[in-house]
Design a protein around this motif. Structure first.
Motif, PDB file in Angstrom:
ATOM      1  N   ALA A   1     -15.531 -38.057 -41.924  1.00  0.00           N
ATOM      2  CA  ALA A   1     -14.396 -38.129 -41.001  1.00  0.00           C
ATOM      3  C   ALA A   1     -13.139 -38.694 -41.648  1.00  0.00           C
ATOM      4  CB  ALA A   1     -14.768 -38.954 -39.769  1.00  0.00           C
ATOM      5  N   GLY A   2     -13.304 -39.447 -42.740  1.00  0.00           N
ATOM      6  CA  GLY A   2     -12.144 -40.019 -43.405  1.00  0.00           C
ATOM      7  C   GLY A   2     -11.201 -38.977 -43.970  1.00  0.00           C
ATOM      8  N   TYR A   3     -11.713 -37.814 -44.344  1.00  0.00           N
ATOM      9  CA  TYR A   3     -10.862 -36.773 -44.934  1.00  0.00           C
ATOM     10  C   TYR A   3      -9.808 -36.256 -43.949  1.00  0.00           C
ATOM     11  CZ  TYR A   3     -13.475 -36.490 -49.290  1.00  0.00           C
ATOM     12  OH  TYR A   3     -14.028 -36.778 -50.523  1.00  0.00           O
ATOM     13  N   PRO A   4     -10.188 -35.724 -42.777  1.00  0.00           N
ATOM     14  CA  PRO A   4      -9.150 -35.253 -41.862  1.00  0.00           C
ATOM     15  C   PRO A   4      -8.298 -36.383 -41.290  1.00  0.00           C
ATOM     16  CG  PRO A   4     -11.318 -35.101 -40.835  1.00  0.00           C
ATOM     17  CD  PRO A   4     -11.544 -35.401 -42.285  1.00  0.00           C
ATOM     18  N   GLU A   5      -8.888 -37.547 -41.053  1.00  0.00           N
ATOM     19  CA  GLU A   5      -8.095 -38.647 -40.497  1.00  0.00           C
ATOM     20  C   GLU A   5      -7.092 -39.177 -41.514  1.00  0.00           C
ATOM     21  OE1 GLU A   5     -10.000 -41.740 -38.320  1.00  0.00           O
ATOM     22  OE2 GLU A   5     -11.403 -40.387 -37.312  1.00  0.00           O
TER      23      GLU A   5
ATOM     24  N   LEU B   1       1.588 -37.741 -40.527  1.00  0.00           N
ATOM     25  CA  LEU B   1       2.351 -38.414 -39.468  1.00  0.00           C
ATOM     26  C   LEU B   1       3.001 -39.711 -39.938  1.00  0.00           C
ATOM     27  CD1 LEU B   1      -0.134 -38.053 -36.454  1.00  0.00           C
ATOM     28  CD2 LEU B   1       1.724 -36.518 -37.109  1.00  0.00           C
ATOM     29  N   ASN B   2       2.563 -40.216 -41.091  1.00  0.00           N
ATOM     30  CA  ASN B   2       3.018 -41.517 -41.585  1.00  0.00           C
ATOM     31  C   ASN B   2       2.679 -42.616 -40.578  1.00  0.00           C
ATOM     32  OD1 ASN B   2       4.211 -43.405 -43.315  1.00  0.00           O
ATOM     33  ND2 ASN B   2       6.232 -43.161 -42.378  1.00  0.00           N
ATOM     34  N   VAL B   3       1.402 -42.666 -40.186  1.00  0.00           N
ATOM     35  CA  VAL B   3       0.905 -43.682 -39.264  1.00  0.00           C
ATOM     36  C   VAL B   3      -0.387 -44.268 -39.821  1.00  0.00           C
ATOM     37  CG1 VAL B   3       1.917 -42.544 -37.245  1.00  0.00           C
ATOM     38  CG2 VAL B   3      -0.458 -42.014 -37.910  1.00  0.00           C
ATOM     39  N   SER B   4      -0.878 -45.312 -39.180  1.00  0.00           N
ATOM     40  CA  SER B   4      -2.167 -45.898 -39.532  1.00  0.00           C
ATOM     41  C   SER B   4      -3.154 -45.613 -38.414  1.00  0.00           C
ATOM     42  CB  SER B   4      -2.042 -47.411 -39.739  1.00  0.00           C
ATOM     43  OG  SER B   4      -1.326 -47.688 -40.927  1.00  0.00           O
ATOM     44  N   LEU B   5      -4.335 -45.172 -38.797  1.00  0.00           N
ATOM     45  CA  LEU B   5      -5.397 -44.881 -37.845  1.00  0.00           C
ATOM     46  C   LEU B   5      -6.578 -45.805 -38.126  1.00  0.00           C
ATOM     47  CD1 LEU B   5      -5.243 -40.965 -38.057  1.00  0.00           C
ATOM     48  CD2 LEU B   5      -4.147 -42.445 -36.348  1.00  0.00           C
ATOM     49  N   GLY B   6      -7.679 -45.596 -37.406  1.00  0.00           N
ATOM     50  CA  GLY B   6      -8.885 -46.375 -37.656  1.00  0.00           C
ATOM     51  C   GLY B   6      -8.862 -47.725 -36.950  1.00  0.00           C
ATOM     52  N   GLY B   7      -9.712 -48.613 -37.423  1.00  0.00           N
ATOM     53  CA  GLY B   7      -9.878 -49.914 -36.787  1.00  0.00           C
ATOM     54  C   GLY B   7     -11.104 -49.939 -35.899  1.00  0.00           C
TER      55      GLY B   7
ATOM     56  N   PRO C   1     -12.735 -49.646 -40.882  1.00  0.00           N
ATOM     57  CA  PRO C   1     -11.540 -49.974 -41.670  1.00  0.00           C
ATOM     58  C   PRO C   1     -10.323 -49.185 -41.208  1.00  0.00           C
ATOM     59  CG  PRO C   1     -13.013 -48.551 -42.914  1.00  0.00           C
ATOM     60  CD  PRO C   1     -13.738 -48.915 -41.660  1.00  0.00           C
ATOM     61  N   MET C   2      -9.165 -49.685 -41.545  1.00  0.00           N
ATOM     62  CA  MET C   2      -7.924 -48.987 -41.226  1.00  0.00           C
ATOM     63  C   MET C   2      -7.711 -47.835 -42.214  1.00  0.00           C
ATOM     64  SD  MET C   2      -6.755 -50.431 -38.541  1.00  0.00           S
ATOM     65  CE  MET C   2      -5.135 -49.649 -38.480  1.00  0.00           C
ATOM     66  N   ILE C   3      -7.041 -46.798 -41.749  1.00  0.00           N
ATOM     67  CA  ILE C   3      -6.702 -45.643 -42.573  1.00  0.00           C
ATOM     68  C   ILE C   3      -5.195 -45.474 -42.535  1.00  0.00           C
ATOM     69  CG2 ILE C   3      -6.936 -43.140 -42.850  1.00  0.00           C
ATOM     70  CD1 ILE C   3      -9.690 -43.339 -41.573  1.00  0.00           C
TER      71      ILE C   3
END
Length: 313
Positions: free
Chosen positions: A242-246, A253-259, A271-273
């Motif tokens: 899942a880390g690849y598409p996220e 988008l220049n955002v942070s995902l995950g958590g 972890p944060m992405i």
């Protein structure tokens, strides 16, 4: 001929999605898995028994996912065969439904936070009751990003290799993973094999999805940033895939995902992405949806080119 069936199926998905009133094989798979889960927890008295039950679930559901539609295809001839062949591809992909559900979360959140939380709970496994507006949008983006691989590219990949039965097989495995493949105390043993098989099945499709999203990033002027994000964060996820598409979407988008979040009352660290501190907005959901469609189109384009080349050889 198969290529034309595939294109027709994708157009049907774009136009119709998955109407709630229409019977869907995944719904039947889900009901069977729920029954198996109840029986397993009723009769299994220890972790070893749960593990064995989960293993049997994988074998039984994979067999049925291939045997039942395979037998139907064997019986059908002519136009009926063609219609069922196209339907089998159509039901395996879910771009329009992803689009619809993500848009509904956005609209609901714009009306009220409680509506947004409730609508989000329809499409994610995490607990949504305490999420704020930005977290709702982030969870929606993560879901669309991950399901671009799980709900579109992966089934198309296995249809490309194994025909429509490949799509059924993949959907059975992925549905089991989405229902019992959680790393929680409840599903630790029952869902272990389903989660492991799903990881194997998604290994190649997830990487293809990341690559295609990287190509899509060219249209957003963020190719280098997106590829750097994939390289840095591709393993920053509990899932090996899942880390690849996220990571790709985070770069575009220049955002942070995950958590981390709560699942079935248990906090699961993630972890944060991404390094960006930019606030996630509703428009980021719209951009993610456009990337999803673009990724699907790119896959079909490459599929078509490869098919034509193989025909000429």
């Amino acid at each position: 001929m198969v290529l034309s069936y595939l294109i027709i199926a994708i157009l049907l998905d774009w136009m119709l999605g998955d109407p709630y009133f229409f019977p869907h094989p995944v719904v039947l798979m889900g009901k069977l898995i729920s029954l198996e889960e109840r029986l397993a927890f009723k009769y299994c008295k220890n972790s070893r028994a749960e593990y064995i039950a989960g293993t049997l679930m994988v074998f039984i559901n994979c067999f049925l996912a291939v045997a039942v539609p395979g037998f139907i295809l064997y019986l059908l001839k002519g136009r009926a065969y063609q219609v069922f062949f196209i339907y089998s591809i159509y039901q395996a992909i879910s771009a329009r439904m992803l689009h619809y559900e993500a848009s509904q979360v956005k609209k609901a959140t714009e009306r009220s936070l409680d509506e947004g939380r409730k609508r989000l709970s329809y499409i994610v496994g995490r607990q949504t009751s305490q999420l704020d507006e930005s977290e709702i949008y982030k969870a929606t983006i993560e879901t669309v990003a991950e399901n671009t691989s799980d709900g579109i590219i992966a089934p198309l990949f296995y249809i490309f290799i194994l025909g429509p039965l490949g799509g059924y097989l993949y959907k059975a495995i992925n549905t089991m993973d989405s229902m019992i493949g959680y790393r929680t105390e409840k599903y630790e043993y029952l869902g272990k094999v389903a989660a492991q098989v799903d990881d194997v099945m998604n290994y190649i499709p997830a990487r293809i999805t990341g690559l295609l999203m990287g190509i899509m990033a060219i249209f957003y002027g963020r190719y280098h940033e997106t590829m750097a994000s994939i390289k840095k964060y591709k393993y920053a996820h509990l899932s090996p895939n899942a880390g690849y598409p996220e990571a790709a979407i985070a770069g575009i988008l220049n955002v942070s995902l995950g958590g981390g979040h709560y699942y079935f009352g248990q906090y699961i660290y993630k972890p944060m992405i991404g390094d960006s501190k930019k606030e996630i907005s509703p428009s980021d959901i719209d951009r993610t949806i456009r990337v999803m469609y673009g990724t699907e189109v790119l896959f079909i384009l490459f599929y078509s080119i490869l098919t034509i080349l193989l025909i000429k050889m």
